[in-house]
Scaffold this motif. Sequence first.
Motif, PDB file in Angstrom:
ATOM      1  N   ILE A  29      75.070  42.571  46.763  1.00 33.69           N
ATOM      2  CA  ILE A  29      76.311  41.879  46.411  1.00 33.69           C
ATOM      3  C   ILE A  29      77.432  42.416  47.302  1.00 33.69           C
ATOM      4  O   ILE A  29      77.626  43.617  47.436  1.00 33.69           O
ATOM      5  CB  ILE A  29      76.654  42.091  44.929  1.00 33.69           C
ATOM      6  CG1 ILE A  29      75.620  41.405  44.042  1.00 33.69           C
ATOM      7  CG2 ILE A  29      78.046  41.549  44.625  1.00 33.69           C
ATOM      8  CD1 ILE A  29      75.817  41.636  42.562  1.00 33.69           C
ATOM      9  N   ILE A  47      77.825  37.092  49.345  1.00 36.24           N
ATOM     10  CA  ILE A  47      77.144  37.111  48.046  1.00 36.24           C
ATOM     11  C   ILE A  47      78.090  37.686  47.000  1.00 36.24           C
ATOM     12  O   ILE A  47      78.639  38.777  47.177  1.00 36.24           O
ATOM     13  CB  ILE A  47      75.855  37.943  48.120  1.00 36.24           C
ATOM     14  CG1 ILE A  47      74.903  37.334  49.131  1.00 36.24           C
ATOM     15  CG2 ILE A  47      75.207  38.049  46.749  1.00 36.24           C
ATOM     16  CD1 ILE A  47      73.690  38.175  49.426  1.00 36.24           C
ATOM     17  N   THR A  48      78.278  36.952  45.891  1.00 37.32           N
ATOM     18  CA  THR A  48      79.165  37.405  44.824  1.00 37.32           C
ATOM     19  C   THR A  48      78.419  37.734  43.542  1.00 37.32           C
ATOM     20  O   THR A  48      79.012  38.297  42.621  1.00 37.32           O
ATOM     21  CB  THR A  48      80.238  36.346  44.514  1.00 37.32           C
ATOM     22  OG1 THR A  48      79.593  35.128  44.161  1.00 37.32           O
ATOM     23  CG2 THR A  48      81.136  36.131  45.715  1.00 37.32           C
ATOM     24  N   GLY A  49      77.143  37.373  43.440  1.00 36.81           N
ATOM     25  CA  GLY A  49      76.379  37.667  42.232  1.00 36.81           C
ATOM     26  C   GLY A  49      75.113  36.857  42.181  1.00 36.81           C
ATOM     27  O   GLY A  49      74.658  36.308  43.184  1.00 36.81           O
ATOM     28  N   LYS A  60      77.309  44.492  40.203  1.00 45.01           N
ATOM     29  CA  LYS A  60      77.583  45.136  41.485  1.00 45.01           C
ATOM     30  C   LYS A  60      77.414  46.652  41.449  1.00 45.01           C
ATOM     31  O   LYS A  60      77.002  47.253  42.430  1.00 45.01           O
ATOM     32  CB  LYS A  60      78.998  44.785  41.936  1.00 45.01           C
ATOM     33  CG  LYS A  60      79.324  45.280  43.308  1.00 45.01           C
ATOM     34  CD  LYS A  60      80.643  44.770  43.791  1.00 45.01           C
ATOM     35  CE  LYS A  60      80.854  45.223  45.225  1.00 45.01           C
ATOM     36  NZ  LYS A  60      81.950  44.560  45.865  1.00 45.01           N
ATOM     37  N   ASN A  94      72.043  45.255  41.974  1.00 46.66           N
ATOM     38  CA  ASN A  94      72.821  44.473  42.920  1.00 46.66           C
ATOM     39  C   ASN A  94      72.067  44.014  44.164  1.00 46.66           C
ATOM     40  O   ASN A  94      72.646  43.387  45.037  1.00 46.66           O
ATOM     41  CB  ASN A  94      74.052  45.271  43.353  1.00 46.66           C
ATOM     42  CG  ASN A  94      73.704  46.549  44.078  1.00 46.66           C
ATOM     43  OD1 ASN A  94      72.546  46.858  44.325  1.00 46.66           O
ATOM     44  ND2 ASN A  94      74.721  47.313  44.416  1.00 46.66           N
ATOM     45  N   ILE A 103      71.468  32.729  43.392  1.00 43.97           N
ATOM     46  CA  ILE A 103      72.381  33.572  44.156  1.00 43.97           C
ATOM     47  C   ILE A 103      73.709  32.839  44.254  1.00 43.97           C
ATOM     48  O   ILE A 103      73.762  31.697  44.706  1.00 43.97           O
ATOM     49  CB  ILE A 103      71.828  33.850  45.569  1.00 43.97           C
ATOM     50  CG1 ILE A 103      70.484  34.552  45.479  1.00 43.97           C
ATOM     51  CG2 ILE A 103      72.817  34.659  46.373  1.00 43.97           C
ATOM     52  CD1 ILE A 103      69.764  34.647  46.786  1.00 43.97           C
ATOM     53  N   SER A 105      77.452  32.538  45.890  1.00 47.79           N
ATOM     54  CA  SER A 105      78.108  32.928  47.128  1.00 47.79           C
ATOM     55  C   SER A 105      79.405  32.153  47.304  1.00 47.79           C
ATOM     56  O   SER A 105      79.630  31.130  46.662  1.00 47.79           O
ATOM     57  CB  SER A 105      77.184  32.685  48.325  1.00 47.79           C
ATOM     58  OG  SER A 105      76.920  31.313  48.457  1.00 47.79           O
TER      59      SER A 105
END
Length: 128
Positions: A29, A47-49, A60, A94, A103, A105
């Motif tokens: 992440i 990538i945010t999560g 994270k 993470n 995923i 993003s």
Amino acid sequence: MAFKVVVSNKADTYQMEVDDTKALNGLVIGDEFDGGIVGLDGYTLKITGGSDKNGFTMKKDVPGTRRIKSLLTGGIGYHPKADGVKRRKTVRGNTIADDIVQINSVVVNEGSKPIAEILGAGEEEEEE
């Protein structure tokens, strides 16, 4: 197994499937990757999560690909109804692995064409 990649660009969100799992495995992440992997040439995505095959969210601050039970007071994975409430919830590490299904993003650098034009999403709305 394919990944579902959700791409957010300001107010618009797009979802696409990626069969090339090896290109994204091992990313963490916060890492940025080339949008050409998901079919968005010229774009850079961050990538945010994400979530795994059982629906547990990626967090994270949990290193690796493991799944742990963590005591949470709020944030990703748990939203308490009242102040001061804590709860032990299962969260995913993470790092992207084969167990990850989705995923999330966000677009960092845009390409020459808009995403809607690349995916052909706007054609159906214009005809109506």
